[in-house]
Design a protein around this motif. Structure first.
Motif, PDB file in Angstrom:
ATOM      1  N   GLY A 297      -0.727   3.980  -2.501  1.00  6.09           N
ATOM      2  CA  GLY A 297       0.472   3.674  -1.731  1.00  6.09           C
ATOM      3  C   GLY A 297       1.627   4.525  -2.236  1.00  6.09           C
ATOM      4  O   GLY A 297       1.479   5.330  -3.158  1.00  6.09           O
TER       5      GLY A 297
ATOM      6  N   ILE B 138      -2.232   4.864   2.239  1.00 10.30           N
ATOM      7  CA  ILE B 138      -1.807   3.594   2.819  1.00 10.30           C
ATOM      8  C   ILE B 138      -0.300   3.621   3.013  1.00 10.30           C
ATOM      9  O   ILE B 138       0.469   3.558   2.058  1.00 10.30           O
TER      10      ILE B 138
ATOM     11  N   ASN C 290      -0.970   0.016   6.787  1.00 10.52           N
ATOM     12  CA  ASN C 290      -0.532  -1.003   5.828  1.00 10.52           C
ATOM     13  C   ASN C 290      -1.701  -1.429   4.963  1.00 10.52           C
ATOM     14  O   ASN C 290      -2.858  -1.129   5.253  1.00 10.52           O
ATOM     15  N   LYS C 291      -1.394  -2.174   3.901  1.00  8.31           N
ATOM     16  CA  LYS C 291      -2.447  -2.539   2.951  1.00  8.31           C
ATOM     17  C   LYS C 291      -3.386  -3.601   3.492  1.00  8.31           C
ATOM     18  O   LYS C 291      -4.547  -3.662   3.074  1.00  8.31           O
TER      19      LYS C 291
ATOM     20  N   ALA D 247      -5.955  -1.719   5.255  1.00 11.81           N
ATOM     21  CA  ALA D 247      -6.704  -0.852   4.343  1.00 11.81           C
ATOM     22  C   ALA D 247      -7.788  -1.592   3.583  1.00 11.81           C
ATOM     23  O   ALA D 247      -8.762  -0.983   3.134  1.00 11.81           O
TER      24      ALA D 247
ATOM     25  N   ILE E 192      -6.782   1.538  -7.386  1.00  6.46           N
ATOM     26  CA  ILE E 192      -5.709   1.028  -6.535  1.00  6.46           C
ATOM     27  C   ILE E 192      -4.390   1.243  -7.260  1.00  6.46           C
ATOM     28  O   ILE E 192      -4.186   0.729  -8.358  1.00  6.46           O
TER      29      ILE E 192
ATOM     30  N   GLU F 282       5.367  -2.142  -3.617  1.00  5.53           N
ATOM     31  CA  GLU F 282       4.309  -2.161  -2.611  1.00  5.53           C
ATOM     32  C   GLU F 282       3.363  -3.356  -2.784  1.00  5.53           C
ATOM     33  O   GLU F 282       2.577  -3.667  -1.895  1.00  5.53           O
TER      34      GLU F 282
ATOM     35  N   PHE G 295       0.581  -3.868  -4.533  1.00  7.58           N
ATOM     36  CA  PHE G 295      -0.822  -3.524  -4.298  1.00  7.58           C
ATOM     37  C   PHE G 295      -1.797  -4.424  -5.047  1.00  7.58           C
ATOM     38  O   PHE G 295      -3.011  -4.314  -4.856  1.00  7.58           O
TER      39      PHE G 295
ATOM     40  N   LEU H 293      -3.582  -6.024  -2.384  1.00  2.73           N
ATOM     41  CA  LEU H 293      -4.683  -5.218  -1.849  1.00  2.73           C
ATOM     42  C   LEU H 293      -5.903  -5.334  -2.752  1.00  2.73           C
ATOM     43  O   LEU H 293      -7.038  -5.446  -2.269  1.00  2.73           O
TER      44      LEU H 293
END
Length: 467
Positions: A361, A392, A414-415, A418, A433, A439, A441, A444
């Protein structure tokens, strides 16, 4: 926390005491839920939360005093600015602990890992206090110091900065005898405007040292070694250069972790890190340099480094789910940190033989160089032989790639969308990641883990039915 009466604290901060002159015997807290019997609660007014609304909760958990900027119910001291008052208390306590050695650590990358490695090493030589979490600003540094007691031998403080003068201010409070600058990188480049400005800010760690203090400087960029000119006292360098005082030789990677010979003025000893990534060598050397000047033996240092493990969330967390390796490095991202993470991904994939997936990201706060920096990371991924680049909400990573590049590029808006990429993973693959903190993540990472586990469960179910 050394014991202080409410009246003593009021005098230190120039505030007005309302209520009883109680004794504060436990650490100060800014989170009411962390209050304990004998602690004081600092009621900070933030952008979204007003600490005054939680004073009563802090008292319920055992706090005996509150520092506030307005009148409340219960024992409290009213001051003009509670954050300044917190710093004043910490500075006072620091002066009451003349036998305490404070180590200040700053740098664009590696502060937290260096802190954890150093804490593991120094703990073998005496009681050591270090930050638990991201406590590297005008609130966090005082809170760390206030955990120290008369029998504390070492206190490690991380020092971050958003503006010039921030680190100098923190040094006035903590008065470190040992100051460490790891490296100058491009994190927060958008905020500072140039690498030279970032270097100047980091150098406040060194220029703030007394002549009796010791400067520990990394040899990993053009700016940090030059900071030796700012300090009239002893300087110790670390790196992989033959001329460094503390250095690493014969570096190799096994199962994603660096192994090397640590060389100090005392001699040479083998170190095998348990924290993933070749870039952890520099952090280990910084910790070794501090421990060396603190008087620990080479064997103590090598053993401590080899036993240390990271407890920082979402920083190169390695998790094996079935036969998939997930590298969760979602805490933050800069060009230097992202490059290091990609190299770790490549090493893991080479050892395991599966495909490598980089789920990336945006990197924030890079200013005018943002597009170029993102493109450079995408290019590096291709050069390292990463199989899949998953962009992403950050197509910039792929902007410099061409059809001739062997890397497969996947783009997601977007995550949440993803996460579906997990259905394309295969046993033996390695997944990274990484993105800037904002963000989020880590969400995610959890989604990817859930979908991969679902794929595993479905495969087990199908195999069972086939039998």
């Amino acid at each position: 926390m050394i014991a202080l009466s409410a009246s003593e604290i009021a005098k230190i901060v120039g505030g007005t005491l309302h209520g009883e002159d109680v004794m504060v015997t436990a650490p100060l807290v800014v989170d009411s839920r962390k209050a304990q019997p004998g602690s004081a609660f600092i009621a900070i007014v933030g952008e979204q939360v007003d600490g005054h609304d939680f004073v009563a909760d802090a008292f319920k958990f055992g706090a005996v005093l509150a520092l506030t900027s307005r009148r409340v119910t219960g024992n409290h001291i009213v001051v003009a600015d509670v954050i300044i008052a917190l710093s004043q208390i910490a500075a006072h306590v620091r002066l009451q602990l003349p036998n305490l050695t404070v180590i200040g650590i700053t740098g664009s990358q590696g502060k937290t890992t260096t802190k954890e490695l150093l804490a593991a090493v120094l703990s073998s030589a005496g009681k050591t206090i270090s930050p638990q979490g991201n406590l590297n600003n005008e609130i966090g540094v005082p809170l760390v110091l206030l955990n120290c007691q008369s029998d504390t031998k070492f206190c490690i403080v991380e020092m971050g900065a958003r503006h010039q003068g921030d680190i100098a201010h923190l040094c006035q409070i903590a008065k470190p005898q040992i100051g460490v600058v790891l490296r100058v990188g491009s994190a927060h480049l958008g905020e500072f405007g140039s690498m030279a400005a970032i270097a100047q800010t980091k150098s406040e760690m060194i220029s703030s040292l007394s002549s009796e203090g010791i400067a520990i400087l990394g040899d990993y960029d053009q700016y940090t070694p030059q900071m030796a000119k700012l300090h009239p006292g002893r300087t110790v360098t670390f790196g992989e250069n033959q001329e460094c005082d503390i250095r690493a030789t014969d570096i190799e990677v096994r199962e994603g972790c660096a192994h090397f010979d640590l060389v100090t003025p005392e001699g040479r000893s083998a170190v095998g890190l348990r924290i993933a990534g070749l870039h952890q060598v520099s952090n280990a050397l910084a910790a070794a340099a501090v421990a060396t000047v603190a008087g620990l033996s080479l064997d103590q240092i090598a053993s401590g480094l080899s036993m240390a493990q990271s407890h920082a969330k979402w920083r190169m967390e390695i998790e094996e789910i079935g036969s998939l390796v997930l590298i969760n490095d979602a805490y933050n991202a800069s060009p230097e940190a992202s490059a290091a993470a990609l190299r770790t991904l490549a090493l893991f994939a080479q050892e395991r033989g599966g495909e490598s997936w980089a789920l990336l990201g945006k990197m924030h706060e890079l200013g005018e160089s943002s597009a170029k920096d993102h493109a450079a990371i995408g290019t590096l991924a291709s050069e390292l032989g990463i199989d899949h680049l998953v962009c992403i909400a950050a197509d910039e990573y792929a902007s410099a790639l061409t059809e001739q590049d062997a890397i497969s590029v996947h783009r997601y808006l977007n995550k949440s969308g993803a996460a579906d990429i997990a259905m394309n993973f295969n046993p033996g693959d390695v997944v990274l990641i990484k993105a800037s903190r904002s963000e989020k993540f880590e969400e995610l990472a959890e989604a990817v883990k859930g979908l991969w586990q679902k794929k595993i469960d479905e495969a087990i179910k199908e195999n069972g039915a086939a039998q």
